[in-house]
Design an enzyme around this catalytic site. Sequence first.
Site, PDB file in Angstrom:
ATOM      1  CG  HIS A 179      -0.204  -0.186   2.515  1.00 33.04           C
ATOM      2  ND1 HIS A 179       0.411   0.833   3.181  1.00 33.04           N
ATOM      3  CD2 HIS A 179       0.026  -1.308   3.238  1.00 33.04           C
ATOM      4  CE1 HIS A 179       0.971   0.368   4.273  1.00 33.04           C
ATOM      5  NE2 HIS A 179       0.764  -0.940   4.324  1.00 33.04           N
ATOM      6  CB  CYS A 195       2.355  -5.271   5.331  1.00 35.70           C
ATOM      7  SG  CYS A 195       1.445  -6.475   6.310  1.00 35.70           S
TER       8      CYS A 195
END
Length: 292
Positions: A179, A195
Site C-alpha cells: 500500500h 507490512c
Amino acid sequence: MILLHTRTKMAVAALSLLALAACGGGAVNDAAPRPAGPPPEVVARYQAVPDGDYVIPAVNTGYLNAATVRAEVPYNGPDSPGTIVVDPYARVLYHVEEGGMATRYGIAVGREGKGFSGAAVINRKAEWPRWTPTANMVRTEPEVYGPVKDGLPGGLENPLGARALYLYRGGRDTYYRIHGTNNASTIGRATSAGCIRLYNQDILDLYSRTDLGTPVKVRTPDESLALEGEMVEGPDGLMIPMASLSPEVQSQIRMGQTPWAPFFAGSSVSGSNSLGSEAALNAQGIYDQPPS
C-alpha cells in the site's frame, strides 16, 4: 574513492550517507563536496498528484535516492512477467516485465512484512482504503493507537495511503498488504509495525499495473541473499550492499560491531513529509484488520 584507513573510511561513509538522507537541511561546510540531488526527471515523478477529492503531496527531494525511487532495472529472478516480487530484506519490490526487465520500487517494511513468504495472489484492491489497528497494536501501544482503535477513513492522514493491494492464499486473506503511506520519510527503512508500503506516487503506478489475480512472490531471507547479495542497514536506515564496504568494516559488522549507531524510528499513526526531526522519521503501524 581511495580510503587510507578503516576509521577514515567509516567516518566518510557515515557522513556521506547522512548527508544524502538529509540534503534538504542543516549546515554544510562550503569546502566539503555536496551530494548531487535527484535528477529532474525523478523529481518530476514525485510531484503533487490530484487524485479524486485529494491532492497527494510531493515527496520531499531529500528522500529521493537510488534506494527509494522507482526505476527500470534488469531482473535476475526466476519469476514470470506480470508477477509482483516483494523482497522485505533488501527493501525492494519488483513488477516483473518482459525481456528480463522489471520496475523496481523502494519500500518500507514493518515487522509483519517479514512474517509471510511464498506465493499469493492479489484478490482485493482498494482506493483510499480504510485502516483499523489490530487489537494487539492497541494493547501494546495504547497511547498511539487507542485514539484510533475504531479505525480511520481513507484520506491523506490514513497510514494505508492512496491505494492498497491485498494478498490472498488459497482463497483466504493473508492480512499482508502492499500500500501507500502518509509518511514518505519511511520509504527504504524498517518500521516498528506494518507490512509493505510505497510512496503514494509509486502505489498509484503499481496499482494501475495490477489486475485481480496478479501473482505475488514474497522472498525468504535465503532467496534475498541469493538474488540481491548481502545487505546491511546503513547509518541513515537505508540498505546498502555489504560488498560496498571495506573488508575490515565487513568483518566488524559480522562480529556484531556495526561502526555506526543503529538507526532509530519511533512509532506514530500519521507522519510528516519534511526533513530533520526524529518524529519525521517515524514508523506508523499499518497492519490493518480484515476488511469489513
